[in-house]
Design a protein around this motif. Structure first.
Motif, mmCIF file in Angstrom:
data_model
loop_
_atom_site.group_PDB
_atom_site.id
_atom_site.type_symbol
_atom_site.label_atom_id
_atom_site.label_comp_id
_atom_site.label_asym_id
_atom_site.label_seq_id
_atom_site.Cartn_x
_atom_site.Cartn_y
_atom_site.Cartn_z
ATOM 1 N N VAL A 26 69.081 38.337 30.578
ATOM 2 C CA VAL A 26 70.390 38.957 30.818
ATOM 3 C C VAL A 26 70.944 38.965 29.455
ATOM 4 C CG1 VAL A 26 72.534 38.954 32.049
ATOM 5 C CG2 VAL A 26 70.346 38.189 33.057
ATOM 6 N N ASP A 27 71.672 40.120 29.108
ATOM 7 C CA ASP A 27 72.403 40.350 27.814
ATOM 8 C C ASP A 27 73.583 39.151 27.773
ATOM 9 O OD1 ASP A 27 75.009 41.271 26.223
ATOM 10 O OD2 ASP A 27 73.452 42.393 25.606
ATOM 11 N N THR A 28 73.705 38.189 27.148
ATOM 12 C CA THR A 28 74.770 37.261 27.031
ATOM 13 C C THR A 28 76.027 37.739 27.082
ATOM 14 O OG1 THR A 28 72.991 35.755 25.903
ATOM 15 C CG2 THR A 28 75.233 35.117 25.829
ATOM 16 N N ALA A 29 76.383 38.549 26.229
ATOM 17 C CA ALA A 29 77.650 39.000 25.945
ATOM 18 C C ALA A 29 77.930 39.892 27.302
ATOM 19 C CB ALA A 29 77.912 40.213 24.657
ATOM 20 N N GLN A 30 77.243 40.490 27.961
ATOM 21 C CA GLN A 30 77.290 41.362 29.118
ATOM 22 C C GLN A 30 77.728 40.267 30.376
ATOM 23 O OE1 GLN A 30 74.869 44.434 30.111
ATOM 24 N NE2 GLN A 30 75.103 45.349 28.233
ATOM 25 N N LEU A 31 77.083 39.257 30.354
ATOM 26 C CA LEU A 31 77.122 38.225 31.357
ATOM 27 C C LEU A 31 78.484 37.515 31.196
ATOM 28 C CD1 LEU A 31 75.845 36.513 33.409
ATOM 29 C CD2 LEU A 31 74.966 34.946 31.797
ATOM 30 N N ARG A 32 78.746 37.105 30.038
ATOM 31 C CA ARG A 32 80.242 36.588 29.926
ATOM 32 C C ARG A 32 81.233 37.543 30.446
ATOM 33 N NH1 ARG A 32 78.633 35.484 24.154
ATOM 34 N NH2 ARG A 32 77.601 33.603 24.141
ATOM 35 N N ALA A 33 81.198 38.708 30.181
ATOM 36 C CA ALA A 33 82.247 39.842 30.603
ATOM 37 C C ALA A 33 82.209 40.044 31.831
ATOM 38 C CB ALA A 33 82.034 40.890 29.457
ATOM 39 N N GLN A 34 80.953 40.600 32.380
ATOM 40 C CA GLN A 34 81.007 40.657 33.800
ATOM 41 C C GLN A 34 80.981 39.492 34.860
ATOM 42 O OE1 GLN A 34 77.756 43.176 33.997
ATOM 43 N NE2 GLN A 34 78.448 44.943 32.420
ATOM 44 N N GLU A 35 80.292 38.414 34.514
ATOM 45 C CA GLU A 35 80.420 37.230 35.443
ATOM 46 C C GLU A 35 80.886 35.889 34.696
ATOM 47 O OE1 GLU A 35 79.363 37.366 38.594
ATOM 48 O OE2 GLU A 35 78.722 39.195 38.611
ATOM 49 N N PRO A 36 82.236 35.936 34.253
ATOM 50 C CA PRO A 36 82.608 34.675 33.491
ATOM 51 C C PRO A 36 82.479 33.462 34.106
ATOM 52 C CG PRO A 36 84.494 35.846 34.357
ATOM 53 C CD PRO A 36 83.335 36.840 34.494
ATOM 54 N N GLY A 37 82.602 33.589 35.565
ATOM 55 C CA GLY A 37 82.338 32.237 36.321
ATOM 56 C C GLY A 37 80.928 31.681 36.024
ATOM 57 N N LEU A 38 79.967 32.507 36.325
ATOM 58 C CA LEU A 38 78.529 32.234 36.268
ATOM 59 C C LEU A 38 78.319 31.650 34.666
ATOM 60 C CD1 LEU A 38 75.742 32.099 37.284
ATOM 61 C CD2 LEU A 38 75.431 34.560 36.934
#
Length: 198
Positions: free
Chosen positions: A42-54
């Motif tokens: 998973v793209d790390t930046a997208q993960l932070r932006a779209q799923e901050p809790g996860l």
């Protein structure tokens, strides 16, 4: 192959190569004789932006701080592309790997996938020694008994855009600085993983 000055996995500039090397190092921490392991990338930046809790639960701060899949592996500043591996459930026992991979469909949020698997290999010169007429079971038994067989762990990663990378670690040279990398080292497995995005 490049070496790491810290004795860890070799350094790599390409994000997919980094992810594959980190997964190789992660798998090596469990030792040998282990079942295959499958990871979503998973793209790390997208993960932070779209799923901050996860992302927070995975330990992915702004600069990332982990070194194991699912807890920040490959995480870097958001200005650079990096991939966070998320380990999937165990692969079913007894089902051929190619059949299992044929059942996978990834959600859009997954940028790629990677697999670690152990196999026996023979040097290319041994191909001329293979007896004729062996079925698959017979060939496997012959390779298992061959004196020049090598146990190898293959870590192969692919992205949706067709990029691929592989890392090979021989059991006889089990050190981070001895890991071989290249996009064409395990072409068949890379094709099978890429097909999970079709």
């Amino acid at each position: 192959m490049s070496n790491s000055p810290t004795g860890g996995p070799p350094l790599a500039a390409d994000p997919l190569t980094r992810a594959v090397l980190e997964l190789d190092e992660y798998a090596s921490g469990f030792g040998w004789d282990r079942p295959p392991r499958l990871f979503a990338l998973v793209d790390t930046a997208q993960l932070r932006a779209q799923e901050p809790g996860l992302a927070e639960r995975l330990g992915l701060g702004d600069a990332g701080n982990g070194a194991e899949p699912g807890s920040g592996a490959g995480a870097e500043p958001a200005a650079q592309v990096s991939y966070t591996p998320i380990e999937q459930q165990e692969l079913p026992e007894g089902q051929p790997l190619d059949e299992f991979l044929g059942t996978i469909a990834w959600p859009d949020a997954v940028s790629g996938c990677a697999l670690t698997v152990e196999r026996l290999m023979l040097p290319p010169a041994a191909e001329a020694e293979v007896p004729e007429g062996l079925d698959e079971a017979g060939l496997n038994a012959w390779v298992t008994e061959h004196p020049r067989r090598e146990e190898v762990r293959m870590t192969v990663g692919v992205l949706r855009d067709g990029s691929r990378e592989a890392a090979l670690r021989l059991r006889s040279k089990d050190a981070p600085t001895e890991v071989l990398t290249g996009p064409e080292l395990v072409p068949g497995l890379a094709r099978a993983l890429a097909a999970t995005f079709d």
